[in-house]
Design an enzyme around this catalytic site. Structure first.
Site, PDB file in Angstrom:
ATOM      1  N   SER A 141       0.814  -1.211   0.000  1.00  0.00           N
ATOM      2  CA  SER A 141       0.000   0.000   0.000  1.00  0.00           C
ATOM      3  C   SER A 141       0.850   1.265   0.000  1.00  0.00           C
ATOM      4  O   SER A 141       2.030   1.246   0.375  1.00  0.00           O
ATOM      5  CB  SER A 141      -0.911   0.019   1.227  1.00  0.00           C
ATOM      6  OG  SER A 141      -1.619  -1.185   1.341  1.00  0.00           O
TER       7      SER A 141
HETATM    8  N1  SAH Z   1      -0.945  -4.901   3.926  1.00  0.00           N
HETATM    9  C1  SAH Z   1      -0.124  -5.198   2.770  1.00  0.00           C
HETATM   10  C2  SAH Z   1      -0.788  -4.886   1.443  1.00  0.00           C
HETATM   11  C3  SAH Z   1      -1.773  -5.903   1.138  1.00  0.00           C
HETATM   12  S1  SAH Z   1      -2.294  -6.099  -0.516  1.00  0.00           S
HETATM   13  C4  SAH Z   1       1.225  -4.532   2.859  1.00  0.00           C
HETATM   14  O1  SAH Z   1       1.475  -3.795   3.828  1.00  0.00           O
HETATM   15  O2  SAH Z   1       2.049  -4.772   1.986  1.00  0.00           O
HETATM   16  C5  SAH Z   1      -3.685  -7.123  -0.135  1.00  0.00           C
HETATM   17  C6  SAH Z   1      -3.360  -8.524   0.295  1.00  0.00           C
HETATM   18  O3  SAH Z   1      -4.583  -9.140   0.669  1.00  0.00           O
HETATM   19  C7  SAH Z   1      -2.769  -9.380  -0.801  1.00  0.00           C
HETATM   20  O4  SAH Z   1      -1.517  -9.857  -0.415  1.00  0.00           O
HETATM   21  C8  SAH Z   1      -3.785 -10.504  -0.972  1.00  0.00           C
HETATM   22  O5  SAH Z   1      -3.188 -11.776  -1.222  1.00  0.00           O
HETATM   23  C9  SAH Z   1      -4.479 -10.498   0.368  1.00  0.00           C
HETATM   24  N2  SAH Z   1      -5.807 -11.112   0.394  1.00  0.00           N
HETATM   25  C10 SAH Z   1      -6.826 -10.983  -0.489  1.00  0.00           C
HETATM   26  N3  SAH Z   1      -7.871 -11.751  -0.112  1.00  0.00           N
HETATM   27  C11 SAH Z   1      -7.508 -12.381   1.052  1.00  0.00           C
HETATM   28  C12 SAH Z   1      -8.139 -13.299   1.931  1.00  0.00           C
HETATM   29  N4  SAH Z   1      -9.367 -13.767   1.720  1.00  0.00           N
HETATM   30  N5  SAH Z   1      -7.455 -13.706   3.012  1.00  0.00           N
HETATM   31  C13 SAH Z   1      -6.195 -13.261   3.272  1.00  0.00           C
HETATM   32  N6  SAH Z   1      -5.546 -12.414   2.470  1.00  0.00           N
HETATM   33  C14 SAH Z   1      -6.185 -11.964   1.369  1.00  0.00           C
END
Ligand code: SAH
Length: 221
Positions: free
Chosen positions: A69
């Site tokens: 992000s």
């Molecule tokens: N917080 C992260 C950015 C996340 S991007 C950082 O600091 O880098 C969003 C993430 O959510 C992705 O890695 C994706 O794989 C995850 N995601 C999407 N659906 C999900 C689910 N049902 N359970 C767990 N993770 C999920």
């Protein structure tokens, strides 16, 4: 001593100063959030081609087609979550691990879940290397939350769902706060804050945002 490392060092310090300045100018003003973001170097969380841009206030691509992000959004979400030193936090969407690392500086313990095993493996290795022992990263479907460790003081979701997942709402303590983006991916999403009270749930809309989608079930990698 050659001059080169010194120049590079100065350059890095300068980039980090600009990074913190950009955060402040975008509304990240709470001292404990700024100190957490000063303490956690975003550099190691961004790899490959984009590592150069780690100190710019923009989202960047990471493995598995996901994104780390934008730092100012990490800061604003951390602020909105109003985390205290005794709080246990659940994060859905480990991604690079950066948001969890920032939270780990303020909270007592952080559980973070991702549906991509590879992201969880890489983030865990990084938490070990950086000496962040109060983060537990787990491969799993975050839409179900983490019933074993529930209830939580704070829950943060860093992927967008159409609505707040029911299991997450029910794993929030009374007085607990959840911050998450809602809305369809690639259209307008809103960052919202949900507070559980004695009698129900309060919803506040915070700002427009854009996140990758929350997808049910585990990924193949
Ligand atoms: N917080 C992260 C950015 C996340 S991007 C950082 O600091 O880098 C969003 C993430 O959510 C992705 O890695 C994706 O794989 C995850 N995601 C999407 N659906 C999900 C689910 N049902 N359970 C767990 N993770 C999920």
């Amino acid at each position: 001593m050659t001059e080169q490392p010194e120049e590079e060092g100065e350059d890095l310090a300068e980039r980090k100063m600009r990074f913190l300045f950009a955060l402040r100018s975008k509304g990240v003003t709470e001292a404990r959030v700024l100190s957490a973001m000063e303490a956690v170097d975003r550099g190691p969380f961004v790899r490959g081609l984009f590592a150069e841009r780690a100190y710019e206030d923009m989202p960047l691509p990471i493995a598995c087609g996901q994104t780390i992000s934008q730092p100012s959004i990490v800061g604003l979400m951390t602020q909105a979550l109003a985390v205290g030193p005794r709080d246990t936090v659940l994060e859905i969407g480990t991604g690079s691990g950066y948001q969890a690392a920032v939270l780990s500086q303020i909270a007592r313990r952080v559980y973070t879940i991702d549906r991509h095993r590879r992201l969880v493996r890489e983030a865990s290795a990084l938490f070990d290397r950086l000496g962040l022992p109060n983060i537990v990263a787990i491969a799993g479907d975050g839409t179900r939350g983490l019933p074993d460790q529930a209830p939580f003081d704070r829950i943060i979701v860093t992927a967008a769902a159409e609505d707040p997942p029911g299991p997450l709402l029910s794993q929030l303590k009374i007085g607990g706060i959840m911050v998450l983006p809602v809305g369809q991916s690639d259209t307008v999403q809103s960052l919202i804050r949900v507070t559980r009270t004695e009698t129900g749930l309060n919803y506040e809309e915070l700002r427009p945002v854009r996140f990758v989608p929350l997808v049910e079930g585990m990924a193949s990698d």
